[in-house]
Design a protein around this motif. Structure first.
Motif, PDB file in Angstrom:
ATOM      1  N   GLY A 172       0.833 -43.445 -29.702  1.00 35.40           N
ATOM      2  CA  GLY A 172       0.695 -44.438 -30.551  1.00 35.40           C
ATOM      3  C   GLY A 172       0.921 -43.905 -31.899  1.00 35.40           C
ATOM      4  N   GLY A 173       0.760 -42.612 -32.030  1.00 33.97           N
ATOM      5  CA  GLY A 173       1.164 -42.105 -33.474  1.00 33.97           C
ATOM      6  C   GLY A 173       0.388 -41.410 -34.166  1.00 33.97           C
ATOM      7  N   CYS A 174      -1.233 -41.960 -34.026  1.00 39.47           N
ATOM      8  CA  CYS A 174      -2.265 -41.287 -34.812  1.00 39.47           C
ATOM      9  C   CYS A 174      -2.322 -39.820 -34.486  1.00 39.47           C
ATOM     10  N   TRP A 175      -2.557 -39.109 -35.668  1.00 37.53           N
ATOM     11  CA  TRP A 175      -3.186 -37.653 -35.631  1.00 37.53           C
ATOM     12  C   TRP A 175      -4.431 -37.684 -36.122  1.00 37.53           C
ATOM     13  N   LEU A 176      -5.494 -37.621 -34.773  1.00 39.98           N
ATOM     14  CA  LEU A 176      -6.806 -37.864 -34.912  1.00 39.98           C
ATOM     15  C   LEU A 176      -7.384 -36.679 -35.632  1.00 39.98           C
ATOM     16  N   TRP A 177      -8.226 -36.533 -36.275  1.00 41.07           N
ATOM     17  CA  TRP A 177      -8.938 -35.333 -36.920  1.00 41.07           C
ATOM     18  C   TRP A 177     -10.274 -35.118 -36.055  1.00 41.07           C
ATOM     19  N   THR A 178     -10.056 -33.590 -35.640  1.00 40.15           N
ATOM     20  CA  THR A 178     -11.274 -33.231 -34.875  1.00 40.15           C
ATOM     21  C   THR A 178     -12.083 -32.484 -35.299  1.00 40.15           C
ATOM     22  N   GLY A 179     -11.843 -32.209 -36.563  1.00 42.20           N
ATOM     23  CA  GLY A 179     -12.813 -31.408 -37.424  1.00 42.20           C
ATOM     24  C   GLY A 179     -14.022 -32.454 -38.048  1.00 42.20           C
ATOM     25  N   GLY A 180     -14.695 -31.926 -38.986  1.00 43.39           N
ATOM     26  CA  GLY A 180     -15.818 -32.896 -39.510  1.00 43.39           C
ATOM     27  C   GLY A 180     -15.263 -33.972 -40.014  1.00 43.39           C
ATOM     28  N   ARG A 181     -16.678 -34.765 -40.101  1.00 43.97           N
ATOM     29  CA  ARG A 181     -16.519 -36.288 -40.583  1.00 43.97           C
ATOM     30  C   ARG A 181     -17.465 -36.389 -41.965  1.00 43.97           C
ATOM     31  N   PHE A 182     -16.896 -37.130 -42.863  1.00 40.09           N
ATOM     32  CA  PHE A 182     -18.011 -37.934 -43.824  1.00 40.09           C
ATOM     33  C   PHE A 182     -18.746 -38.907 -43.001  1.00 40.09           C
ATOM     34  N   SER A 183     -19.745 -39.199 -43.489  1.00 43.75           N
ATOM     35  CA  SER A 183     -20.698 -40.171 -43.112  1.00 43.75           C
ATOM     36  C   SER A 183     -20.072 -41.675 -43.004  1.00 43.75           C
ATOM     37  N   ASN A 184     -18.972 -41.666 -43.788  1.00 50.50           N
ATOM     38  CA  ASN A 184     -18.294 -43.123 -43.803  1.00 50.50           C
ATOM     39  C   ASN A 184     -17.121 -43.043 -42.697  1.00 50.50           C
ATOM     40  N   GLY A 185     -16.866 -41.983 -41.940  1.00 50.54           N
ATOM     41  CA  GLY A 185     -16.186 -41.979 -41.016  1.00 50.54           C
ATOM     42  C   GLY A 185     -14.684 -41.133 -41.155  1.00 50.54           C
ATOM     43  N   TYR A 186     -14.641 -41.051 -42.374  1.00 49.89           N
ATOM     44  CA  TYR A 186     -13.266 -40.138 -42.850  1.00 49.89           C
ATOM     45  C   TYR A 186     -13.401 -38.730 -42.458  1.00 49.89           C
ATOM     46  N   GLY A 187     -12.263 -38.087 -42.193  1.00 49.40           N
ATOM     47  CA  GLY A 187     -12.056 -36.754 -41.796  1.00 49.40           C
ATOM     48  C   GLY A 187     -12.348 -35.864 -42.976  1.00 49.40           C
ATOM     49  N   ARG A 188     -13.298 -34.855 -42.782  1.00 51.31           N
ATOM     50  CA  ARG A 188     -13.607 -33.668 -43.884  1.00 51.31           C
ATOM     51  C   ARG A 188     -13.018 -32.225 -43.445  1.00 51.31           C
ATOM     52  N   ILE A 189     -12.797 -31.659 -44.290  1.00 47.72           N
ATOM     53  CA  ILE A 189     -12.329 -30.251 -44.221  1.00 47.72           C
ATOM     54  C   ILE A 189     -13.020 -29.377 -45.619  1.00 47.72           C
ATOM     55  N   SER A 190     -13.419 -27.968 -45.449  1.00 48.86           N
ATOM     56  CA  SER A 190     -13.735 -27.566 -46.542  1.00 48.86           C
ATOM     57  C   SER A 190     -12.690 -26.916 -47.052  1.00 48.86           C
ATOM     58  N   TRP A 191     -12.836 -26.666 -48.223  1.00 50.75           N
ATOM     59  CA  TRP A 191     -11.452 -26.299 -49.091  1.00 50.75           C
ATOM     60  C   TRP A 191     -11.946 -25.269 -50.142  1.00 50.75           C
ATOM     61  N   GLY A 192     -10.944 -24.199 -50.176  1.00 56.73           N
ATOM     62  CA  GLY A 192     -11.534 -23.181 -51.167  1.00 56.73           C
ATOM     63  C   GLY A 192     -11.219 -21.742 -50.641  1.00 56.73           C
ATOM     64  N   ARG A 193     -11.654 -20.953 -51.614  1.00 56.87           N
ATOM     65  CA  ARG A 193     -11.644 -19.423 -51.141  1.00 56.87           C
ATOM     66  C   ARG A 193     -12.811 -18.710 -51.314  1.00 56.87           C
ATOM     67  N   THR A 194     -13.274 -17.588 -50.792  1.00 57.06           N
ATOM     68  CA  THR A 194     -14.437 -16.730 -50.861  1.00 57.06           C
ATOM     69  C   THR A 194     -15.439 -17.738 -50.686  1.00 57.06           C
ATOM     70  N   ASN A 195     -16.339 -17.454 -51.607  1.00 58.89           N
ATOM     71  CA  ASN A 195     -17.859 -18.580 -51.348  1.00 58.89           C
ATOM     72  C   ASN A 195     -17.879 -19.772 -51.979  1.00 58.89           C
ATOM     73  N   LYS A 196     -16.715 -20.211 -52.629  1.00 61.92           N
ATOM     74  CA  LYS A 196     -16.716 -21.483 -53.191  1.00 61.92           C
ATOM     75  C   LYS A 196     -15.826 -22.428 -52.114  1.00 61.92           C
ATOM     76  N   HIS A 197     -16.706 -23.212 -51.503  1.00 54.75           N
ATOM     77  CA  HIS A 197     -15.880 -24.318 -50.672  1.00 54.75           C
ATOM     78  C   HIS A 197     -16.307 -25.653 -51.138  1.00 54.75           C
ATOM     79  N   LEU A 198     -15.500 -26.477 -51.007  1.00 55.68           N
ATOM     80  CA  LEU A 198     -15.263 -27.860 -51.242  1.00 55.68           C
ATOM     81  C   LEU A 198     -15.134 -28.740 -50.213  1.00 55.68           C
ATOM     82  N   PRO A 199     -16.001 -29.735 -49.805  1.00 53.88           N
ATOM     83  CA  PRO A 199     -15.499 -30.648 -48.890  1.00 53.88           C
ATOM     84  C   PRO A 199     -14.604 -31.703 -49.261  1.00 53.88           C
ATOM     85  N   VAL A 200     -13.287 -31.883 -48.582  1.00 55.74           N
ATOM     86  CA  VAL A 200     -12.392 -32.874 -48.992  1.00 55.74           C
ATOM     87  C   VAL A 200     -12.045 -33.706 -47.968  1.00 55.74           C
ATOM     88  N   LEU A 201     -11.494 -34.974 -48.394  1.00 56.45           N
ATOM     89  CA  LEU A 201     -11.009 -35.854 -47.238  1.00 56.45           C
ATOM     90  C   LEU A 201      -9.798 -35.350 -46.557  1.00 56.45           C
TER      91      LEU A 201
END
Ligand SMILES: [Zn+2]
Ligand SMILES: [Zn+2]
Length: 161
Positions: free
Chosen positions: A29-58
């Motif tokens: 059907g074509g969807c690429w489902l995100w298997t990582g974490g999710r935000f509470s609103n249902g959107y996929g989440r990934i932590s982003w950044g380098r070293t000790n500074k990580h930011l959760p992004v959509l």
């Protein structure tokens, strides 16, 4: 702001594509489902950044950035899921709309090379038609996602072609 320059999310990990690809699950059907974490609103989440500074992004916004090397930012321009699956990160299913009246702007950004440096011409260029504008996607990068998925799930041979 391109991926190489760090993008709007700040400094990119050294392997942003690898980290993205390993968390994508391709379904018929074509969807690429995100298997990582999710935000509470249902959107996929990934932590982003380098070293000790990580930011959760959509995750779907990261997908758009990786495939377009550009990301609509700000209040009015948002990414809408055409498939209505909130944790889908298939760039073909993402459409740029404005908050107000859902009117499209001149949002198409057509680059000669993708964020990985593949030439966006001939067979490598996939054009996705949206209401009011066209998106350009890199076939090589799309196939990389399918190939990585197939190598993780050889029993579920999908389609890298
Ligand atoms: Zn989808
Ligand atoms: Zn590419």
């Amino acid at each position: 702001m391109s991926v190489r320059q760090g993008g709007p999310f700040g400094p990119a990990p050294r392997d942003p594509w690898d980290r993205f690809i390993e968390k994508v699950d391709v379904v018929p059907g074509g969807c690429w489902l995100w298997t990582g974490g999710r935000f509470s609103n249902g959107y996929g989440r990934i932590s982003w950044g380098r070293t000790n500074k990580h930011l959760p992004v959509l995750a779907h916004r990261l997908s758009y950035l990786l495939f377009h090397d550009w990301l609509p930012e700000g209040y009015e321009l948002v990414l809408d899921h055409l498939c209505r699956v909130k944790h889908c990160v298939n760039p073909e299913h993402l459409e740029v709309v404005t908050q107000a009246e859902n009117l499209h702007r001149g949002v198409a950004v057509h680059k000669d090379f993708c964020s990985k440096g593949h030439a966006m011409t001939g067979d490598n260029l996939k054009v996705v038609h949206h209401r009011g504008y066209d998106d350009w996607l890199c076939q090589t990068c799309r196939r990389d996602v399918y190939r990585a998925y197939e190598s993780r799930h050889p029993e579920r041979k999908y389609r890298a072609r």
